[in-house]
Design a protein around this motif. Sequence first.
Motif, PDB file in Angstrom:
ATOM      1  N   SER A 218       0.083 -11.329  -1.153  1.00  0.00           N
ATOM      2  CA  SER A 218       1.479 -11.881  -0.975  1.00  0.00           C
ATOM      3  C   SER A 218       2.354 -11.036  -1.835  1.00  0.00           C
ATOM      4  O   SER A 218       3.302 -10.789  -1.436  1.00  0.00           O
ATOM      5  CB  SER A 218       1.657 -13.361  -1.250  1.00  0.00           C
ATOM      6  N   LEU A 219       1.967 -10.864  -3.162  1.00  0.00           N
ATOM      7  CA  LEU A 219       2.510  -9.772  -3.979  1.00  0.00           C
ATOM      8  C   LEU A 219       3.024  -8.676  -3.481  1.00  0.00           C
ATOM      9  O   LEU A 219       3.866  -7.921  -3.438  1.00  0.00           O
ATOM     10  CB  LEU A 219       2.261  -9.822  -5.519  1.00  0.00           C
ATOM     11  N   LEU A 220       1.826  -8.002  -3.094  1.00  0.00           N
ATOM     12  CA  LEU A 220       1.834  -6.545  -2.483  1.00  0.00           C
ATOM     13  C   LEU A 220       2.663  -6.328  -1.267  1.00  0.00           C
ATOM     14  O   LEU A 220       3.074  -5.204  -1.115  1.00  0.00           O
ATOM     15  CB  LEU A 220       0.461  -6.081  -2.364  1.00  0.00           C
ATOM     16  N   THR A 221       2.497  -7.295  -0.176  1.00  0.00           N
ATOM     17  CA  THR A 221       3.205  -7.334   1.106  1.00  0.00           C
ATOM     18  C   THR A 221       4.780  -7.502   0.559  1.00  0.00           C
ATOM     19  O   THR A 221       5.396  -6.783   1.475  1.00  0.00           O
ATOM     20  CB  THR A 221       2.796  -8.123   2.158  1.00  0.00           C
ATOM     21  N   SER A 222       4.990  -8.119  -0.339  1.00  0.00           N
ATOM     22  CA  SER A 222       6.739  -8.581  -0.409  1.00  0.00           C
ATOM     23  C   SER A 222       6.968  -7.218  -1.187  1.00  0.00           C
ATOM     24  O   SER A 222       8.470  -6.651  -0.704  1.00  0.00           O
ATOM     25  CB  SER A 222       6.460  -9.612  -1.551  1.00  0.00           C
TER      26      SER A 222
ATOM     27  N   GLY B 179       1.524  11.390   6.870  1.00  0.00           N
ATOM     28  CA  GLY B 179       2.514  10.578   6.081  1.00  0.00           C
ATOM     29  C   GLY B 179       2.103   9.427   5.691  1.00  0.00           C
ATOM     30  O   GLY B 179       2.271   9.054   4.458  1.00  0.00           O
ATOM     31  N   VAL B 180       1.327   8.712   6.414  1.00  0.00           N
ATOM     32  CA  VAL B 180       0.691   7.381   6.108  1.00  0.00           C
ATOM     33  C   VAL B 180      -0.312   7.588   5.014  1.00  0.00           C
ATOM     34  O   VAL B 180      -0.242   6.883   4.114  1.00  0.00           O
ATOM     35  CB  VAL B 180       0.193   6.595   7.381  1.00  0.00           C
ATOM     36  N   VAL B 181      -1.266   8.811   5.255  1.00  0.00           N
ATOM     37  CA  VAL B 181      -2.142   8.705   4.296  1.00  0.00           C
ATOM     38  C   VAL B 181      -1.662   9.204   2.785  1.00  0.00           C
ATOM     39  O   VAL B 181      -1.950   8.861   1.753  1.00  0.00           O
ATOM     40  CB  VAL B 181      -3.134   9.898   4.609  1.00  0.00           C
ATOM     41  N   SER B 182      -0.583  10.153   2.967  1.00  0.00           N
ATOM     42  CA  SER B 182       0.155  10.518   1.715  1.00  0.00           C
ATOM     43  C   SER B 182       0.718   9.130   1.059  1.00  0.00           C
ATOM     44  O   SER B 182       0.659   9.077  -0.258  1.00  0.00           O
ATOM     45  CB  SER B 182       1.301  11.483   2.017  1.00  0.00           C
ATOM     46  N   SER B 183       1.313   8.315   1.694  1.00  0.00           N
ATOM     47  CA  SER B 183       1.848   7.165   1.249  1.00  0.00           C
ATOM     48  C   SER B 183       0.966   6.111   0.559  1.00  0.00           C
ATOM     49  O   SER B 183       1.115   5.677  -0.568  1.00  0.00           O
ATOM     50  CB  SER B 183       2.740   6.373   2.184  1.00  0.00           C
ATOM     51  N   LEU B 184      -0.400   6.223   1.182  1.00  0.00           N
ATOM     52  CA  LEU B 184      -1.654   5.235   0.573  1.00  0.00           C
ATOM     53  C   LEU B 184      -1.998   6.059  -0.839  1.00  0.00           C
ATOM     54  O   LEU B 184      -2.158   5.329  -1.674  1.00  0.00           O
ATOM     55  CB  LEU B 184      -2.873   5.580   1.681  1.00  0.00           C
ATOM     56  N   GLY B 185      -1.850   7.415  -0.826  1.00  0.00           N
ATOM     57  CA  GLY B 185      -2.198   8.002  -2.197  1.00  0.00           C
ATOM     58  C   GLY B 185      -1.351   7.830  -3.070  1.00  0.00           C
ATOM     59  O   GLY B 185      -1.750   7.587  -4.434  1.00  0.00           O
TER      60      GLY B 185
ATOM     61  N   ARG C 138      -0.742   5.310  -7.869  1.00  0.00           N
ATOM     62  CA  ARG C 138      -0.051   5.600  -8.852  1.00  0.00           C
ATOM     63  C   ARG C 138       0.956   4.622  -9.427  1.00  0.00           C
ATOM     64  O   ARG C 138       1.691   4.792 -10.154  1.00  0.00           O
ATOM     65  CB  ARG C 138       0.621   7.160  -8.748  1.00  0.00           C
ATOM     66  N   GLU C 139       0.843   3.625  -8.464  1.00  0.00           N
ATOM     67  CA  GLU C 139       1.758   2.424  -8.739  1.00  0.00           C
ATOM     68  C   GLU C 139       1.280   1.193  -9.634  1.00  0.00           C
ATOM     69  O   GLU C 139       0.273   0.794  -9.108  1.00  0.00           O
ATOM     70  CB  GLU C 139       2.472   1.833  -7.598  1.00  0.00           C
ATOM     71  N   PRO C 140       1.694   0.841 -10.783  1.00  0.00           N
ATOM     72  CA  PRO C 140       1.217  -0.130 -11.700  1.00  0.00           C
ATOM     73  C   PRO C 140       0.729  -1.534 -10.732  1.00  0.00           C
ATOM     74  O   PRO C 140      -0.186  -2.063 -11.157  1.00  0.00           O
ATOM     75  CB  PRO C 140       2.411  -0.304 -12.724  1.00  0.00           C
ATOM     76  N   LEU C 141       1.760  -1.924  -9.977  1.00  0.00           N
ATOM     77  CA  LEU C 141       1.527  -3.083  -9.388  1.00  0.00           C
ATOM     78  C   LEU C 141       0.343  -3.211  -8.493  1.00  0.00           C
ATOM     79  O   LEU C 141      -0.537  -3.950  -8.485  1.00  0.00           O
ATOM     80  CB  LEU C 141       2.754  -3.658  -8.694  1.00  0.00           C
ATOM     81  N   PHE C 142       0.277  -2.176  -7.773  1.00  0.00           N
ATOM     82  CA  PHE C 142      -0.939  -1.770  -6.874  1.00  0.00           C
ATOM     83  C   PHE C 142      -2.076  -1.810  -7.697  1.00  0.00           C
ATOM     84  O   PHE C 142      -3.158  -2.458  -7.237  1.00  0.00           O
ATOM     85  CB  PHE C 142      -0.687  -0.731  -5.832  1.00  0.00           C
ATOM     86  N   VAL C 143      -2.176  -1.035  -8.697  1.00  0.00           N
ATOM     87  CA  VAL C 143      -3.332  -0.599  -9.531  1.00  0.00           C
ATOM     88  C   VAL C 143      -3.864  -1.883 -10.117  1.00  0.00           C
ATOM     89  O   VAL C 143      -4.868  -2.470 -10.205  1.00  0.00           O
ATOM     90  CB  VAL C 143      -3.249   0.432 -10.377  1.00  0.00           C
ATOM     91  N   SER C 144      -3.026  -2.815 -10.632  1.00  0.00           N
ATOM     92  CA  SER C 144      -3.389  -3.650 -11.441  1.00  0.00           C
ATOM     93  C   SER C 144      -3.942  -5.043 -10.156  1.00  0.00           C
ATOM     94  O   SER C 144      -5.007  -5.509 -10.732  1.00  0.00           O
ATOM     95  CB  SER C 144      -2.079  -4.520 -12.243  1.00  0.00           C
ATOM     96  N   ARG C 145      -3.297  -5.193  -9.221  1.00  0.00           N
ATOM     97  CA  ARG C 145      -3.702  -6.128  -8.445  1.00  0.00           C
ATOM     98  C   ARG C 145      -5.059  -5.697  -7.536  1.00  0.00           C
ATOM     99  O   ARG C 145      -6.000  -6.370  -7.371  1.00  0.00           O
ATOM    100  CB  ARG C 145      -2.810  -6.400  -7.331  1.00  0.00           C
TER     101      ARG C 145
ATOM    102  N   VAL D 174      -0.944  -0.896   2.238  1.00  0.00           N
ATOM    103  CA  VAL D 174      -1.105  -1.527   1.288  1.00  0.00           C
ATOM    104  C   VAL D 174      -2.291  -2.629   1.220  1.00  0.00           C
ATOM    105  O   VAL D 174      -2.869  -2.688   0.160  1.00  0.00           O
ATOM    106  CB  VAL D 174       0.283  -2.171   0.832  1.00  0.00           C
ATOM    107  N   ILE D 175      -2.342  -3.201   2.244  1.00  0.00           N
ATOM    108  CA  ILE D 175      -3.509  -3.883   2.381  1.00  0.00           C
ATOM    109  C   ILE D 175      -4.839  -3.288   2.386  1.00  0.00           C
ATOM    110  O   ILE D 175      -5.831  -3.582   1.895  1.00  0.00           O
ATOM    111  CB  ILE D 175      -3.117  -4.959   3.568  1.00  0.00           C
ATOM    112  N   GLY D 176      -4.776  -2.199   3.328  1.00  0.00           N
ATOM    113  CA  GLY D 176      -6.029  -1.366   3.537  1.00  0.00           C
ATOM    114  C   GLY D 176      -6.324  -0.707   2.130  1.00  0.00           C
ATOM    115  O   GLY D 176      -7.579  -0.827   1.728  1.00  0.00           O
TER     116      GLY D 176
END
Length: 398
Positions: free
Chosen positions: A318-322, A193-199, A203-210, A331-333
Motif C-alpha cells: 500500500s505504501l509503495l503503490t501510493s 524505460g520501464v526497466v530503467s525506472s525499475l533500476g 536507489r530510493e530509501p522507501l523502496f529499499v527499506s520496504r 514497483v510491485i515487481g
Amino acid sequence: MLITSGRKFLLAVVCAVAVATIYVAQPVLAEIGTGLGVPESDLGWIVAAGQVGYVVGLAVLVPLGDMWDRRRLIGMQLLLAAAGTLLAAFSLSSWMLLVGLATTGLFAVVVQTAVAFAADLSSPAERGRTLGAVTSGVILGILGARVLAGAVADLWGWRSIYVGLTLLLIALALFVLWLLPADRRPHRKTYRGVVSSLGQLFREPLFVSRGSIAFFLFASFGTLWSGLALPLSADPWRLSPAQIGAFGIAGLVGALGATRAGRWADTGRADLVTGVSLGLLAASWIASAQASWSLPLVILGVIVLDFAVQAAHVSNQSLLTSAHPNETSSVIGGYMMFYSLGSALGATTTTALYATAGWTGSAVLGAVFALGGLLAWPLGRKTVAKTPCNPCDDGSAA
C-alpha cells in the motif's frame, strides 16, 4: 474505472492459483524425494527452483505490465505457467522437475501483474482495501495449496497435484480474457524505460527499506513452511501428507484475520501495522519451536506467523503503490524480488539446517530472520513519514 467485487474475486483467485504452483510441493517434499531419489538435505531446492524462476520473472516480465494490455498479459502468463506445471507432472528425474518448477515460477509473476492491475482499477481511497482483498489470494494460495496438496497426494499421488493445477491455470486464462476489461492506457512506455525506472527504485530509501522488510519477512515465512513437514512427518508424530497439509488451515485463519490490514493502511496506519506485525512474527517462533512435543503450540505459532506476514505484506505494498501510482507493476515487481529471494533463502536453509540441528535449529533461524525485519523497519520510517497517504474516509472503516 472502479474495480467490481467480481473482478476483485477473479484477480484474487488468479493470485491464489498462480502462487500455489510454487508452494504445493511443501507438504509432499518427502514423497517427491522418495519418488525421484532426492536426498533430504536437498529437498529445499524443489521449492527454491520456483522461487529462482520467480525472481527472473520479476526482473524481466513484470515490467511488461507497465507497457502492454494487462488483461491479455495475465491470460498469456497463466497459459505459460500451465506448461510448466504440466512438465512437472510428468517429470522423470529431479532435474526435469526442477526445470518444470522454474518455468512455472517464471510465469507465476502473473500475480504481480494482477495486483498492479487491481490497484490501477481502484480509486485512491479504496486502493488499500483492494490490495488487501486481492493479495489475500496470495496468502490463501500459499496456505490453501498445502491443505489441498496433502489430501490430493494421499489419494492419487503427488503428480496429480500438478495435473490439477494445469487445468485450473488454463480455465483461469479463459475467464480472465472473457471477464476483465481491456487495459487501455493512452501513454505506453518502452521496455527500456520501464526497466530503467525499475533500476532507479533500488536507489530510493522507501523502496529499499520496504523491500528489506519483505526479504526478512518471507525468509522467516519460508523457514516455517518449507521445513515444518520434516518434524511433523518424523517421530513422534509420523503425520501423513494430508495431515501435514491440514496445518495450512491454521495459516488460513491467521491470514484471513489480517484482511483488515488494507483498511488500516487506507487510514494512514500502514507503518504502525508493519512494526507490530514484525514483533508478532518474531514472537510466533516461541510457539512454533515446540513441534517436537506440542502440536497445539505449533498451530498457535502458525496462526500468529501468517497473520503477521499478511498484515505487513499488504501494508508494504500500500505504501509503495501510493508513492508510485504510475508505476504500479514495476514497483510491485521490484518489491517482490525481495520477497522471492527471502522465500528461497528460507526454503534452502531450513532443510539444510534441519539435517544437522533439527527443528530447534530451524526455529532459531526463523526467529533470526524475523528480528532482521524488525531491525530494518526503523531505517525507513522517515521516508514513510514523507510519503503522501491515500485519501480516506474519517477512519470509521477501520
